[in-house]
Design an enzyme around this catalytic site. Structure first.
Site, mmCIF file in Angstrom:
data_model
loop_
_atom_site.group_PDB
_atom_site.id
_atom_site.type_symbol
_atom_site.label_atom_id
_atom_site.label_comp_id
_atom_site.label_asym_id
_atom_site.label_seq_id
_atom_site.Cartn_x
_atom_site.Cartn_y
_atom_site.Cartn_z
ATOM 1 N N CYS A 1 2.566 -12.754 0.469
ATOM 2 C CA CYS A 1 1.665 -11.966 1.313
ATOM 3 C C CYS A 1 1.172 -12.725 2.538
ATOM 4 C CB CYS A 1 0.483 -11.460 0.490
ATOM 5 S SG CYS A 1 0.966 -10.582 -1.006
ATOM 6 N N HIS B 1 -5.158 -9.979 4.772
ATOM 7 C CA HIS B 1 -4.202 -9.379 3.846
ATOM 8 C C HIS B 1 -4.895 -8.237 3.119
ATOM 9 C CE1 HIS B 1 -1.368 -8.564 0.788
ATOM 10 N NE2 HIS B 1 -1.995 -9.241 -0.175
ATOM 11 N N ASN C 1 -1.305 -2.410 -1.088
ATOM 12 C CA ASN C 1 -0.901 -3.787 -0.832
ATOM 13 C C ASN C 1 0.592 -3.813 -0.534
ATOM 14 O OD1 ASN C 1 -0.140 -6.479 -0.959
ATOM 15 N ND2 ASN C 1 -1.321 -6.942 -2.795
#
Length: 328
Positions: free
Chosen positions: A111, A255, A285
């Site tokens: 990520c 993020h 996500n």
């Protein structure tokens, strides 16, 4: 030497999965998901390969930048869900976009990948005078790697792609790339079970819990604890290099994993939440895509404007964390 984002593009799969859709196959509900994560819906790749989503985002970024694909000298791909072990997703995208003069390779920092790739692009631009433009592409199809029987993880992730064309700039750029490999076993997807592959008995234990092959495993509580510390730390490590304070930043682009993590990071930084870009409610996500996707959407909506100072902060499997501060 710094960087300038000359153009950005994104691609989102056709299929949308809402929180209510999950009630058909796991014991959950919209309120449970929304209150714990902030996520309402996410995109799911159906027929779209990861490389295709990345290529479509890249074509838009090149068009927005107003350059020819032949002018791109390097393609950096970011993905943990590539369609292939090899070739790199960057090589496929290089061909699909017509960037015939570009080198190509992938970065896997989960990520944090886009921040890692952005820093890598800057270093190439700084050391190679013949290099004019770098294309950074993040693309993920996480829906193909999550275990849809595990309600604690399957609700979190979404698919998509985002890309940026980077050029040199005399504006300041500061960054910090970090990793804590002691947490590698907290978030992973195994590609091969060696003992089963070679049909041998062994007492060797690599310490990774035995989970379904190719499916994502996450120790949610431990990753949460790491993340709430990692985001502020990533900012401070990058900011301290240039004497930048949180109040100097116009927009934080974190993020997009969990709204509670972002809220805690904002509190620890002493920054109001209205300075944080949040898009996870409608994308979930998306791993390496989450930061550039949030950035791309905010630019297209006119929220982020030229001359504003940005802080990109991420964390992910590895465990990695990274921060980059620059002017858009």
């Amino acid at each position: 030497m710094g960087i300038k984002i000359l153009g950005m593009g994104c691609y989102l799969p056709e299929q949308t999965l809402t929180n209510d859709d999950f009630t058909r196959f796991v014991d959950t509900n919209d309120e449970w998901i929304r209150t714990r994560t902030g996520i309402v819906e996410r995109r799911m790749a159906g027929w779209e390969p990861t490389w295709y989503m990345g290529s479509e985002a890249a074509k838009k970024a090149i068009a927005k930048a107003g350059i020819s694909p032949e002018e791109v000298g390097l393609v950096i791909g970011c993905s943990v869900t590539s369609d292939f072990h090899t070739p790199s997703i960057a090589s496929v995208i290089q061909y699909e976009t017509g960037a015939v003069n570009a080198a190509a390779f992938d970065v896997n920092a989960a990520c944090s990948g886009f921040v890692y790739a952005l820093d890598t692009a800057r270093r190439f631009l700084e050391t190679d005078d013949s290099l004019k433009y770098v294309l950074v592409v993040a693309a993920e199809a996480l829906s193909r790697f999550v275990d849809f029987a595990d309600r604690s993880t399957c609700i979190l992730f979404g698919d998509g792609a985002a890309a940026a064309v980077i050029e040199k700039s005399d504006k300041p750029f500061t960054s910090a790339l970090c990793s804590d490999g002691s947490g590698a076993r907290l978030l992973y997807a195994r590609t091969v079970n060696i003992a089963e592959e070679v049909k041998l008995e062994s007492d060797f234990d690599d310490g990774f819990p035995e989970k379904r092959l190719h499916k994502l495993y996450q120790d949610g509580k431990e990753v949460y604890k790491f993340a709430t510390k990692a985001l502020p730390k990533a900012f401070h490590l990058a900011a301290d290099k240039a004497g930048i304070a949180p109040e100097d930043i116009d927009w934080f682009v974190p993020h997009q994993a969990n709204v509670r993590i972002i809220e805690t990071a904002a509190k620890n930084l002493g920054v109001p939440m209205d300075k944080f870009i949040v898009t996870l409610d409608h994308y979930g996500n998306t791993s390496s895509v989450s930061i550039p996707l949030a950035l791309c959407e905010s630019i297209e909506k006119g929220v982020i404007r030229r001359g504003q100072k940005l802080a990109l902060i991420g964390f992910g499997a590895g465990l990695t964390y990274a921060g980059a501060i620059f002017e858009y």
